[in-house]
Design an enzyme around this catalytic site. Sequence first.
Site, short mmCIF file in Angstrom:
data_model
loop_
_atom_site.label_atom_id
_atom_site.label_comp_id
_atom_site.label_asym_id
_atom_site.label_seq_id
_atom_site.Cartn_x
_atom_site.Cartn_y
_atom_site.Cartn_z
N LYS A 1 -8.38 0.22 -4.44
CA LYS A 1 -8.72 1.39 -2.99
C LYS A 1 -7.19 2.35 -3.18
O LYS A 1 -7.21 3.30 -2.45
CB LYS A 1 -8.45 0.69 -1.60
CG LYS A 1 -10.24 -0.04 -1.47
CD LYS A 1 -10.02 -0.19 0.38
CE LYS A 1 -11.11 -1.71 0.81
NZ LYS A 1 -10.57 -2.00 1.75
N GLY A 2 -5.95 1.28 -3.43
CA GLY A 2 -4.79 1.71 -2.82
C GLY A 2 -4.43 2.96 -3.48
O GLY A 2 -3.48 4.17 -2.75
N GLU B 1 -2.16 4.50 -10.40
CA GLU B 1 -2.27 3.19 -10.07
C GLU B 1 -1.27 3.68 -9.04
O GLU B 1 -0.87 4.46 -9.04
CB GLU B 1 -2.07 2.57 -10.88
CG GLU B 1 -1.63 1.06 -10.37
CD GLU B 1 -2.54 0.11 -9.60
OE1 GLU B 1 -3.20 1.12 -8.35
OE2 GLU B 1 -3.06 -0.86 -9.81
N ASP B 2 -1.57 2.69 -7.79
CA ASP B 2 -0.37 3.22 -6.88
C ASP B 2 0.43 2.38 -6.81
O ASP B 2 1.56 3.12 -7.04
CB ASP B 2 -0.92 2.85 -5.25
CG ASP B 2 -1.76 0.65 -4.94
OD1 ASP B 2 -1.58 0.45 -6.00
OD2 ASP B 2 -1.80 0.91 -4.22
N ASP C 1 2.83 -4.16 -9.72
CA ASP C 1 4.29 -5.41 -9.40
C ASP C 1 3.59 -6.04 -10.49
O ASP C 1 4.84 -6.35 -11.14
CB ASP C 1 3.05 -5.60 -7.95
CG ASP C 1 3.70 -6.40 -6.66
OD1 ASP C 1 5.32 -6.92 -7.36
OD2 ASP C 1 3.44 -7.80 -6.71
N LYS D 1 7.50 -1.89 -10.03
CA LYS D 1 8.87 -3.18 -9.32
C LYS D 1 9.18 -3.74 -10.65
O LYS D 1 8.29 -4.50 -10.40
CB LYS D 1 7.86 -3.84 -8.29
CG LYS D 1 7.76 -3.76 -7.19
CD LYS D 1 6.80 -4.33 -5.75
CE LYS D 1 6.45 -3.69 -5.07
NZ LYS D 1 5.43 -5.06 -4.04
N PHE E 1 8.10 -5.89 -0.63
CA PHE E 1 6.41 -5.02 0.00
C PHE E 1 6.76 -3.88 0.34
O PHE E 1 7.42 -3.34 1.33
CB PHE E 1 5.73 -6.44 0.98
CG PHE E 1 4.09 -5.90 1.21
CD1 PHE E 1 3.75 -6.60 -0.19
CD2 PHE E 1 3.52 -5.22 2.00
CE1 PHE E 1 1.57 -5.97 0.82
CE2 PHE E 1 2.86 -5.65 2.47
CZ PHE E 1 2.11 -4.96 1.78
N ASP F 1 -1.19 -0.92 1.78
CA ASP F 1 -2.00 -1.44 2.65
C ASP F 1 -0.69 -2.92 2.67
O ASP F 1 -0.94 -3.45 2.10
CB ASP F 1 -3.71 -2.14 2.69
CG ASP F 1 -3.73 -2.56 1.94
OD1 ASP F 1 -3.54 -2.60 0.57
OD2 ASP F 1 -4.27 -4.03 2.77
N ARG G 1 -2.12 2.76 5.14
CA ARG G 1 -3.13 3.16 3.93
C ARG G 1 -2.42 4.31 4.71
O ARG G 1 -2.59 5.95 3.43
CB ARG G 1 -4.19 3.18 3.62
CG ARG G 1 -4.86 1.56 2.96
CD ARG G 1 -5.66 1.83 2.29
NE ARG G 1 -6.60 0.24 2.66
CZ ARG G 1 -6.12 -0.47 1.35
NH1 ARG G 1 -5.19 0.02 0.35
NH2 ARG G 1 -6.91 -1.73 1.45
P1 IMP Z 1 -0.23 -5.94 -9.61
O1 IMP Z 1 -1.75 -6.86 -9.75
O2 IMP Z 1 0.50 -7.92 -9.38
O3 IMP Z 1 0.62 -5.41 -10.56
O4 IMP Z 1 -0.78 -5.66 -8.68
C1 IMP Z 1 -1.19 -4.47 -8.42
C2 IMP Z 1 -1.69 -4.69 -7.03
O5 IMP Z 1 -1.60 -4.93 -5.84
C3 IMP Z 1 -1.38 -2.68 -6.79
O6 IMP Z 1 -2.40 -1.74 -7.19
C4 IMP Z 1 -1.80 -2.64 -4.99
O7 IMP Z 1 -2.94 -2.95 -5.04
C5 IMP Z 1 -1.24 -4.05 -4.89
N1 IMP Z 1 0.38 -3.98 -4.26
C6 IMP Z 1 0.88 -5.06 -5.10
N2 IMP Z 1 2.27 -5.07 -4.35
C7 IMP Z 1 1.98 -4.30 -3.82
C8 IMP Z 1 2.94 -3.45 -2.36
O8 IMP Z 1 3.84 -3.72 -2.13
N3 IMP Z 1 2.16 -3.33 -1.66
C9 IMP Z 1 0.83 -2.96 -1.14
N4 IMP Z 1 0.18 -3.27 -1.84
C10 IMP Z 1 0.66 -4.04 -2.97
MG MG Z 2 -4.37 -0.80 -6.20
#
Ligand code: IMP
Ligand code: MG
Length: 178
Positions: A46-47, A101-102, A105, A133, A155, A162, A168
């Site tokens: 959703k992000g 992508e938002d 991480d 990040k 975070f 969210d 959001r």
């Molecule tokens: P990844 O798979 O660890 O790269 O995380 C990706 C997804 O986790 C992102 O698309 C977000 O939806 C969520 N996410 C990662 N970090 C944050 C944060 O700091 N706040 C909110 N959502 C996050």
């Molecule tokens: Mg996301």
Amino acid sequence: MSVLIFDKAFVPIISEQEIHAKVKSLGKQLSADYAALNPVFLVLLKGAFVFASDLFRAINVPAEIDFVRVSSYEGTHSSGKLQVHLAPGKHLSGRHLILVEDIIDTGSTLFHFLPVLQSLQAESIRIVTLLSKPEALLYPELRTDYTGFEIPNQFVVGYGMDYKGYGRNLPAIYTLKQ
Ligand code: IMP
Ligand code: MG
């Protein structure tokens, strides 16, 4: 001015104005790079829906948009497992895809989703993310083509992102208050 979501207080780190300036410049870059390529924006729900809706309107070349929803879970045995809740359509073969992508991480979601996309035989795939990040990245081989802002390993919420489903709709980006 901090905002409270459940038990946590958040303070702004990136203003609405800074976000909009960045989105405009990403839009300009993408318009130049994708002129005449008829790209498909593939938005990760959703992000990324808030970022994508602004970015899409900052593009001035013909483009389509579509949506996918996936999540990745890191088990105790390290390798992430992908769950696909809304799968990409089959019509993407031969197209130029821009994955929106938002935030990246650990990189797990995209690292595991990319092979799924690649199996659809797109002509090209590039990633645009509003935030990343770098200190949290567990998949250094994951190449991001367009990044809005690099932020510390903290975070964040707002502008689509969210905490427990809320935050959001905040127009700026906030981080946990120390
Ligand atoms: P990844 O798979 O660890 O790269 O995380 C990706 C997804 O986790 C992102 O698309 C977000 O939806 C969520 N996410 C990662 N970090 C944050 C944060 O700091 N706040 C909110 N959502 C996050
Ligand atoms: Mg996301």
